[in-house]
Design an enzyme around this catalytic site. Structure first.
Site, short mmCIF file in Angstrom:
data_model
loop_
_atom_site.label_atom_id
_atom_site.label_comp_id
_atom_site.label_asym_id
_atom_site.label_seq_id
_atom_site.Cartn_x
_atom_site.Cartn_y
_atom_site.Cartn_z
N LYS A 113 0.85 -1.20 0.00
CA LYS A 113 0.00 0.00 0.00
C LYS A 113 0.87 1.23 0.00
O LYS A 113 2.01 1.19 0.49
CB LYS A 113 -0.88 0.02 1.26
CG LYS A 113 -2.13 0.87 1.13
CD LYS A 113 -3.13 0.17 0.23
CE LYS A 113 -4.53 0.63 0.40
NZ LYS A 113 -5.48 -0.38 -0.05
N GLY A 225 -20.29 7.20 3.06
CA GLY A 225 -19.17 7.51 2.16
C GLY A 225 -19.66 7.46 0.72
O GLY A 225 -20.34 6.50 0.34
N GLY A 227 -17.66 8.04 -2.24
CA GLY A 227 -16.57 8.03 -3.22
C GLY A 227 -16.87 6.92 -4.23
O GLY A 227 -18.01 6.51 -4.39
N ASN A 228 -15.83 6.41 -4.85
CA ASN A 228 -16.00 5.37 -5.87
C ASN A 228 -16.80 4.17 -5.35
O ASN A 228 -17.76 3.73 -5.98
CB ASN A 228 -14.61 4.94 -6.38
CG ASN A 228 -14.68 3.79 -7.35
OD1 ASN A 228 -14.81 2.63 -6.97
ND2 ASN A 228 -14.65 4.09 -8.64
N ALA A 229 -16.43 3.67 -4.17
CA ALA A 229 -17.08 2.45 -3.65
C ALA A 229 -18.53 2.72 -3.26
O ALA A 229 -19.45 1.99 -3.66
CB ALA A 229 -16.29 1.92 -2.46
N GLY A 230 -18.76 3.78 -2.49
CA GLY A 230 -20.10 4.06 -2.00
C GLY A 230 -21.08 4.40 -3.12
O GLY A 230 -22.22 3.90 -3.15
N TYR A 231 -20.63 5.21 -4.05
CA TYR A 231 -21.50 5.61 -5.17
C TYR A 231 -21.93 4.39 -5.98
O TYR A 231 -23.12 4.17 -6.24
CB TYR A 231 -20.79 6.65 -6.04
CG TYR A 231 -21.33 6.76 -7.44
CD1 TYR A 231 -22.68 7.06 -7.67
CD2 TYR A 231 -20.50 6.56 -8.55
CE1 TYR A 231 -23.18 7.15 -8.97
CE2 TYR A 231 -20.99 6.65 -9.84
CZ TYR A 231 -22.34 6.94 -10.05
OH TYR A 231 -22.83 7.02 -11.32
N1 GLU Z 1 -7.18 -0.01 -3.25
C1 GLU Z 1 -7.97 -1.18 -3.48
C2 GLU Z 1 -8.00 -2.05 -2.25
O1 GLU Z 1 -7.85 -1.60 -1.14
C3 GLU Z 1 -7.51 -1.92 -4.73
C4 GLU Z 1 -6.09 -2.37 -4.71
C5 GLU Z 1 -5.60 -2.85 -6.06
O2 GLU Z 1 -6.38 -2.87 -7.00
O3 GLU Z 1 -4.43 -3.21 -6.14
O4 GLU Z 1 -8.27 -3.22 -2.33
#
Ligand code: GLU
Length: 423
Positions: A113, A225, A227-231
């Site tokens: 990360k 939330g 953002g991308n996930a919530g929407y």
């Molecule tokens: N950021 C996303 C996660 O937390 C995707 C990570 C990725 O696609 O490598 O799973």
């Protein structure tokens, strides 16, 4: 994103939380102490300072991080967050959770990360581009298609991935699509990556609803939330199951309408005003109230620590769809389990994003690109299989779904570490 309250007593350091989850699993599995010691700590932690020329001519230095938690199963994989409250412990926790997420979904990938302390809302497009390229300029030696492959996360997007891929390709002197995922489709991005996190979560919700005997077409859902996930969760729950979205929040406020909210119209309102608050035809409630609403499904899609010892007792949802990473503290987990709330844990629920990222890597390597339906089909197959494996394990040992997910994931990493001869 709902702001994290650092001074709040219920707030837990995410990395301590990740280690505690790991320790509990190690104890349950009676794990080899050497393996336990390896998986408690990230393998690599890099700190960088990124000088960026601002539009007013001054130079500002931003702090950035990249952490590889474990690469026993394959090259590290995980997103990059741009957030004003980013910090190394959160990045370490998120890298750790990526290891378990990839292992659980049976992907040939490890966990990593990255993060940069910045507020993208206050940066111009040019400043954001220079910061994104600067991050790669500082880290390019440590990432790569077969070492560590970043992706989008909180406040990063396909445009940022495109700049990063381009910067890396320039340094390498050749196109390197495989260095990053979540790219725009014209630059090697996969069909279906945009809504993959939410879609994967919806597939697990579909399975959980069957287990719970919940008819999703008659169910209500609150989304924390936007953002991308919530929407996309709000949009897809409506499209796939006809589920009624009654409440939505973001970092500036929350809205509620028991008759239902139009996910697309709320999104448009947020795009033009910067917030879901003020959406016409909805009552304003607090972000904390949203979590405690009487709904069938609660979908945390903001930051860590949302469901904690303070509010877990008041959660009325029967299923929790953890689209964000680390939304529930270990104390809250115990309370929810005792109250028979079915939690679909983050490492399973939001694994659709990294699964389609993996598909993107496969497509970049083969240079043969799949139709959207093919991506959905493969994602459904993988995440549904993982859901049932976790469910079976939780029934077998009478433990909660998170503990069960850890057991499945840790066992895979344990096997890889042993076979490699690291212990
Ligand atoms: N950021 C996303 C996660 O937390 C995707 C990570 C990725 O696609 O490598 O799973």
């Amino acid at each position: 994103m709902q702001e994290v309250k650092f001074q709040d007593a219920a707030y837990r350091n995410p990395f301590k939380m990740a280690q505690e989850q790991c320790d509990n699993c190690a104890e349950f599995l009676n794990l080899d102490p050497g393996i336990h010691a390896i998986i408690r700590e990230p393998m690599r932690e890099i700190h960088v300072s990124i000088p960026v020329r601002m539009d007013n001519g001054t130079v500002k230095v931003f702090k950035g991080f990249r952490v590889i938690h474990n690469n026993a199963l394959g090259p590290a994989k995980g997103g990059i967050r741009f957030h004003p409250e980013e910090n190394i412990d959160t990045v370490k926790a998120l890298a750790t959770w990526m290891t378990w997420k990839c292992a659980l979904l049976n992907l040939p990938l490890g966990g990593g990360k990255g993060g940069v302390i910045c507020n993208p809302k206050e940066l111009s497009k040019g400043e954001l581009e220079r910061l994104s390229r600067g991050y790669i300029a500082q880290l390019w030696q440590f990432i790569g298609p077969d070492t560590d492959i970043p992706a989008p996360d909180v406040y990063t997007n396909p445009q940022i991935m495109a700049w990063m891929m381009d910067e890396y390709s320039k340094i390498k002197g050749k196109n390197q699509f495989g260095v990053i995922t979540g790219k725009p489709p014209v630059l090697g991005g996969s069909a279906g990556r945009g809504d993959a996190t939410a879609r994967g979560g919806m597939y697990t919700l579909r399975e959980a609803a069957k287990v719970r005997g919940l008819d999703l077409s008659k169910a209500t859902m609150a989304v924390q939330g936007y953002g991308n996930a919530g929407y996309y969760a709000a949009l897809l729950a409506g499209k796939l199951f006809n589920t009624r979205i009654v409440a939505i929040s973001d970092s500036s406020g929350a809205i509620y309408n028991p008759e239902g909210l139009d996910a697309q119209r709320v999104f448009e309102h947020k795009s033009s005003t910067g917030s879901v608050a003020g959406f016409s035809g909805a009552e304003r409630i607090s972000q904390d109230e949203l979590l405690e609403l009487k709904v069938d499904v609660l979908c945390p899609s903001a930051l860590e620590n949302s469901i904690n010892v303070k509010n877990a007792h008041n959660i009325k949802a029967s299923i929790i769809v953890e689209l964000s990473n680390g939304p529930t503290t270990p104390e809250a987990d115990d309370i929810l389990f005792a109250n028979d709330v079915h939690v679909i844990p983050d490492l399973l629920c939001n694994a659709g994003g990294v699964t389609v990222s993996y598909f993107e890597m496969v497509q970049n390597t083969s240079m043969l690109y799949w139709e959207e339906e093919e991506v959905y089909r493969r994602l459904d197959k993988k995440i549904t299989a993982a859901y049932h494996e976790v469910l079976k394990t939780s029934f077998k040992y009478k433990i909660n779904m998170r503990q069960a997910a850890y057991i499945v994931a840790v066992k895979r990493v344990e096997e890889a570490i042993k076979l490699r001869g690291w212990v």
